[in-house]
Design an enzyme around this catalytic site. Structure first.
Site, PDB file in Angstrom:
ATOM      1  N   HIS A 187      44.722  44.829  46.265  1.00 14.35           N
ATOM      2  CA  HIS A 187      43.496  44.755  47.065  1.00 14.35           C
ATOM      3  C   HIS A 187      42.680  43.550  46.605  1.00 14.35           C
ATOM      4  O   HIS A 187      42.760  43.138  45.434  1.00 14.35           O
ATOM      5  CB  HIS A 187      42.656  46.016  46.869  1.00 14.35           C
ATOM      6  CG  HIS A 187      43.202  47.216  47.553  1.00 14.35           C
ATOM      7  ND1 HIS A 187      42.419  48.304  47.871  1.00 14.35           N
ATOM      8  CD2 HIS A 187      44.447  47.530  47.982  1.00 14.35           C
ATOM      9  CE1 HIS A 187      43.152  49.231  48.459  1.00 14.35           C
ATOM     10  NE2 HIS A 187      44.393  48.778  48.529  1.00 14.35           N
ATOM     11  N   CYS A 230      39.613  50.709  43.829  1.00 14.07           N
ATOM     12  CA  CYS A 230      38.789  49.545  43.510  1.00 14.07           C
ATOM     13  C   CYS A 230      37.481  49.967  42.836  1.00 14.07           C
ATOM     14  O   CYS A 230      37.012  49.287  41.923  1.00 14.07           O
ATOM     15  CB  CYS A 230      38.535  48.728  44.766  1.00 14.07           C
ATOM     16  SG  CYS A 230      40.063  47.987  45.406  1.00 14.07           S
ATOM     17  N   CYS A 259      37.412  51.072  47.988  1.00 17.75           N
ATOM     18  CA  CYS A 259      38.106  52.362  47.986  1.00 17.75           C
ATOM     19  C   CYS A 259      38.020  52.982  46.588  1.00 17.75           C
ATOM     20  O   CYS A 259      37.449  52.399  45.669  1.00 17.75           O
ATOM     21  CB  CYS A 259      39.566  52.165  48.378  1.00 17.75           C
ATOM     22  SG  CYS A 259      40.537  51.280  47.125  1.00 17.75           S
ATOM     23  N   GLU A 269      39.566  43.230  45.844  1.00 20.01           N
ATOM     24  CA  GLU A 269      38.678  43.491  44.708  1.00 20.01           C
ATOM     25  C   GLU A 269      39.435  43.477  43.387  1.00 20.01           C
ATOM     26  O   GLU A 269      38.978  42.887  42.405  1.00 20.01           O
ATOM     27  CB  GLU A 269      37.983  44.852  44.844  1.00 20.01           C
ATOM     28  CG  GLU A 269      37.168  45.028  46.090  1.00 20.01           C
ATOM     29  CD  GLU A 269      37.947  45.727  47.197  1.00 20.01           C
ATOM     30  OE1 GLU A 269      39.034  45.246  47.568  1.00 20.01           O
ATOM     31  OE2 GLU A 269      37.457  46.744  47.708  1.00 20.01           O
TER      32      GLU A 269
END
Length: 160
Positions: A51, A84, A81, A53
């Site tokens: 991801h 993260c 999410c 992040e």
């Protein structure tokens, strides 16, 4: 000032979109300077943890030489999410700024308030809705086009 850094995150999201990735981008800022940039690479890498992040946090930790990002701010185009949010807590990022909410997967404000959970040893302040319309529109357009391509593909296989 948040707008400037969110625009940099949006530029990262555009790079993800150009690769066929969900257009999410992130930057980490320290002392007014962007020290890391990243965008989603899940489809490209076939790795569920790539991801934007997480990649930005990893790169920032390398840049500062520590997992403790206590003087940094994370800017991301979509509400983080659970995975993260966990990385934000573990890296001790004190401020998270995001653009669009994620009602199906966001764990900063939408589904839960993980970054403000008092049982953790670290909490992060949050600024939400920075350039929300632009961040949200990019995601909506991406998924609309994805559904359209899937429908066209299905129709081309089944014929008239």
């Amino acid at each position: 000032m948040h707008d400037v850094y969110m625009r940099a995150a949006i530029e990262e999201a555009k790079k993800a979109e150009a690769l066929g990735e969900v257009p999410i981008g992130a930057v980490v800022v320290k002392n007014g300077e962007i020290i890391s940039r990243a965008h989603n690479l899940r489809e490209t890498s076939q790795n569920p943890v790539t991801h934007a992040e997480l990649l930005a946090i990893q790169s920032a930790a390398e840049a500062v030489g520590s997992f403790r990002l206590e003087d940094c701010t994370l800017y991301v185009t979509l509400e983080p999410c659970v995975m993260c949010s966990g990385a934000i807590i573990m890296s001790r990022v004190p401020l998270v700024v995001y653009g669009a909410p994620d009602p199906k997967g966001g764990t900063v404000d939408s589904l839960m308030h993980l970054l403000d959970e008092p049982r953790f040893n670290h909490r992060a302040d949050v600024v939400s809705g920075v350039l929300e319309d632009e961040c949200s529109a990019m995601l909506k357009t991406f998924f609309k086009n994805l559904r359209l391509r899937a429908k066209q593909k299905k129709n081309s296989r089944t014929g008239p």
